[in-house]
Scaffold this active site. Sequence first.
Site, short mmCIF file in Angstrom:
data_model
loop_
_atom_site.label_atom_id
_atom_site.label_comp_id
_atom_site.label_asym_id
_atom_site.label_seq_id
_atom_site.Cartn_x
_atom_site.Cartn_y
_atom_site.Cartn_z
N TYR A 49 0.84 -1.20 0.00
CA TYR A 49 0.00 0.00 0.00
C TYR A 49 0.87 1.25 0.00
CZ TYR A 49 -4.24 -2.60 1.33
OH TYR A 49 -5.32 -3.45 1.36
N HIS B 248 -7.53 -8.34 -2.46
CA HIS B 248 -8.81 -7.70 -2.16
C HIS B 248 -8.76 -6.21 -2.49
CE1 HIS B 248 -6.42 -7.09 1.51
NE2 HIS B 248 -7.09 -5.97 1.63
N HIS C 9 -10.68 -2.67 -1.08
CA HIS C 9 -11.56 -2.09 -0.06
C HIS C 9 -12.60 -1.19 -0.73
CE1 HIS C 9 -9.01 -3.18 3.48
NE2 HIS C 9 -8.04 -3.15 2.58
N ARG D 221 -3.16 -11.89 3.62
CA ARG D 221 -4.49 -11.47 3.16
C ARG D 221 -4.67 -11.89 1.70
NH1 ARG D 221 -7.76 -7.87 4.62
NH2 ARG D 221 -9.12 -9.59 4.09
N TYR E 243 -0.76 -9.82 0.63
CA TYR E 243 0.27 -9.28 1.52
C TYR E 243 0.18 -9.96 2.88
CZ TYR E 243 -3.51 -6.11 3.13
OH TYR E 243 -4.68 -5.58 3.61
FE LIG Z 1 -6.26 -4.37 2.74
#
Ligand SMILES: [Fe+2]
Lengths: 235, 201
Positions: free
Chosen positions: A107, A159, A161, A156, A146
């Site tokens: 991110y 995905h 958000h 995870r 990640y």
């Molecule tokens: Fe996330």
Amino acid sequence: MNDITPFTSRDWDSQPNYIDSGYKSTTLRGPTQPLVKIPTTLTEVTGPVFTPARATDLDADLTRNGRVNGEPLGERIIVTGRVLDEMGRPVRNSLVEVWQANSTGRYVHKVDQHDAPLDPNFYGAGRCATDENGVYRFKTIKPGAYPWGNHFNAWRPNHIHFSLFGAGIASRLVTQMYFPGDPLIPLDPIAQATPGEPLERLISKFSLDVTEEGYALGYVFDIVLRGPNATPMED
Amino acid sequence: MAGNNMLKQTPSQTVGPYFAYGLTPTQYGYSQLDSLVAPATPEEDTPGERITVIGQVLDGAGKPVDDAMIEIWQADAEGRYAHPSDPRGSNSPFQGFGRCGTGPDPMNRFRFDTIKPGAVEDGHAPHIAVLVFMRGMLLHAYTRLYFSDERDANAKDPVLSAVPADRRDTLIAQREETPSGTVYRFDIRMQGDKETVFFDV
Ligand SMILES: [Fe+2]
């Protein structure tokens, strides 16, 4: 103001618990007391109205909105769907906000310490307004998986958000969209917070119709929000 | 209810730790995207009493949460919502919605510079709807902020009346006059003896 139409209730069979033993951070953060049921007032059935023009076309194209000196790396995808209420009515002119990791699973957020490269040409956030049919559409790069600290070797699933508003503040929803066939979904405590059929609603569907020849794969993710109950309450 | 014909709600999922560059980018210093939503700053010509709402989100260990996002929704100074379902219509430029993360403040406070809302209907006390999002919450929490200087109105309010008497204090923001203006302090306690009352709406 006696003519308020309450929203359909929160469906607790479809929604996660505040405290979830699999997702460790819930232990100290989820409320422990039962929620207090209150009568619907105008406060709950109204909410922010966003002018569609405030989200630009560029805001909905994550393959372009973070460019500095070239194109972002990774697999281009198109993500689209309809935002509906439980009665099947389209949620029109409503703000949809998205944020996600880049193709390496990193991110832009300053606190993300994952040792995977940032992409100088990918920001990873965008927004758009639904149209008259409740349809939204984003172009983006498929996010990578990640790791996170919940348990040993925790990862995870891929995905995106999502943040949605709907007809009033009571229909507010923040959620995550997953990708079909991801082997991490069965292992992920966050996805598994609503296991079984409700989880299926969080997994997008590959669509050859949305897929653009020579350009990008297409995924469909429809979203259902609470909204005005069609018939008056019978109390 | 339409029963079996109804579509099924999309489940909620946590906002996670990395929302800020998408949802509150300006507040967190990301320059690539402008925030659509500011912390409810009224325009110069918005009628109403200027107030600041400030508080922390405290976890079950009493520790301030540094990655929460708070949203507020409120009426204008005359108790009208800027939304088509309010037939009276708000004629002020005030939108009534604000969003603030707890990361940038050194004490992990959220802060809204706004106006004090009016009562929405007779018999209801002025209030602000407050939504709490954070990593570790799979579903956001919904509560209301009431004002400490509205004692009589609070006593009659039908929503406050639905709350057990010994827990109502958790919803009352305390008014303080400071050199920089009127401040209402509203801490949100996720757990513990003084756990904030959250609503099923
Ligand atoms: Fe996330």
